[in-house]
Design an enzyme around this catalytic site. Structure first.
Site, PDB file in Angstrom:
ATOM      1  N   ASP A 190       0.843  -1.204   0.000  1.00 14.06           N
ATOM      2  CA  ASP A 190       0.000   0.000   0.000  1.00 14.06           C
ATOM      3  C   ASP A 190       0.875   1.250   0.000  1.00 14.06           C
ATOM      4  OD1 ASP A 190      -2.181  -1.654   0.178  1.00 14.06           O
ATOM      5  OD2 ASP A 190      -2.286  -1.529   2.367  1.00 14.06           O
TER       6      ASP A 190
HETATM    7  N1  URA Z   1      -1.176  -6.048   3.667  1.00 17.11           N
HETATM    8  C1  URA Z   1      -1.689  -4.810   3.741  1.00 17.11           C
HETATM    9  O1  URA Z   1      -2.736  -4.595   4.328  1.00 17.11           O
HETATM   10  N2  URA Z   1      -1.009  -3.820   3.145  1.00 17.11           N
HETATM   11  C2  URA Z   1       0.166  -3.977   2.516  1.00 17.11           C
HETATM   12  O2  URA Z   1       0.741  -3.015   2.009  1.00 17.11           O
HETATM   13  C3  URA Z   1       0.686  -5.281   2.454  1.00 17.11           C
HETATM   14  C4  URA Z   1      -0.009  -6.294   3.024  1.00 17.11           C
END
Ligand code: URA
Length: 278
Positions: free
Chosen positions: A141
């Site tokens: 993310d």
């Molecule tokens: N899980 C998440 O919620 N976000 C990420 O960036 C990676 C794994």
């Protein structure tokens, strides 16, 4: 490996094959198919978008003739010239680790203008690695920091992101509240999310509000959704390791993985995997 399918589930014809059929060119049975722009990107001659431009501009010759079709099929042993220079399409397998900072997106487009990891990676790569088309092995993310792997070979992407590979990914999350042993047990046993049950995960407390979570699948926002499901929304998220490859470069920096890190650390072996053709 899954075959590429269209939106109604029909097997997709690879683009190099469509191009070969259009021009009634040879289709060599059993040969690993590739198309010109992709082969140039993988081999590090120039990234795919640049290669497509160069081909359309008539700067690329294939087998002694100017080739203006970026999807033209390429066969082993065919000579390729770019701007008159013979270029090898031999593609060394490369995998690099990059320490993703917060705030940049893992996406090819950037409508919000926040910057992409691909731009950040290119800023720090040396000249000899600039010509590759780089693929991110999975996503993080925008606000997640930590280990992001890139490769010039889509087979490694497939290997690293397929849930069937069971490649562990280790995260550390700072969360709201103080997770109880019961919450950790739910994470360990697997819990129900809106897209189905999760696999059992490794979960342990590193501090009162710091949780280490090890997942062997990579569903969208999975860490955040799992921790929210047990009542502890994530405040910050960091990925420390993929397989046994542990992040060991500072924020914004990169390094290349050794062959043994790729084969043993990530469990990727070229003889064990076949390429996605299309
Ligand atoms: N899980 C998440 O919620 N976000 C990420 O960036 C990676 C794994």
């Amino acid at each position: 490996m899954k075959e590429a399918r269209d939106t109604v589930g029909r097997k997709k014809t690879p683009r190099w094959l469509e191009a070969a059929r259009r021009r009634q060119g040879p289709v060599v049975p059993g040969e690993r198919a590739d198309w010109l722009a992709r082969a140039l990107g993988r081999a590090g001659v120039m990234p795919r978008a640049e290669a497509e431009r160069a081909i359309r501009e008539g700067r690329v010759e294939l087998g002694g003739r100017v080739e203006r079709e970026p999807f033209a099929p390429v066969h082993a042993g065919q000579q390729v010239r770019v701007d008159g220079q013979v270029r090898s399409l031999e593609a060394p397998l490369r995998v690099v680790m990059f320490h993703k900072p917060a705030g940049v997106v893992v996406a090819g487009t950037d409508p919000e203008g926040v910057g992409t990891v691909f731009e950040r990676l290119r800023e720090v790569l040396p000249g000899e690695l600039q010509g590759h088309e780089w693929f991110a092995i999975g996503r993080l993310d925008r606000d997640t920091t930590g280990l992001l792997l890139f490769t010039n070979d889509e087979r490694v992407v497939q290997h690293g992101t397929s849930p069937e590979t069971h490649l562990p990914k280790r995260y550390v999350a700072e969360v709201a509240g103080r997770p109880s042993e019961e919450a950790l047990t739910r994470l360990r046993e697997g819990l129900e999310l809106d897209d189905g049950p999760t696999r059992p995960a490794g979960a342990r407390l590193l501090g009162p509000d710091r949780v280490e979570l090890v997942l062997t699948e990579g569903r969208h926002h999975q860490v955040k959704r799992m921790l929210a499901a047990v009542g502890h929304p994530v405040r910050t998220l960091h990925r420390e390791a993929v397989g046994s490859v542990v992040l060991d470069v500072p924020v914004g920096a990169w390094r290349q993985l050794s062959d043994s890190e790729v084969s043993e650390g990530l469990g990727f072996r070229t003889d064990a995997t076949t390429a996605e053709q299309g």
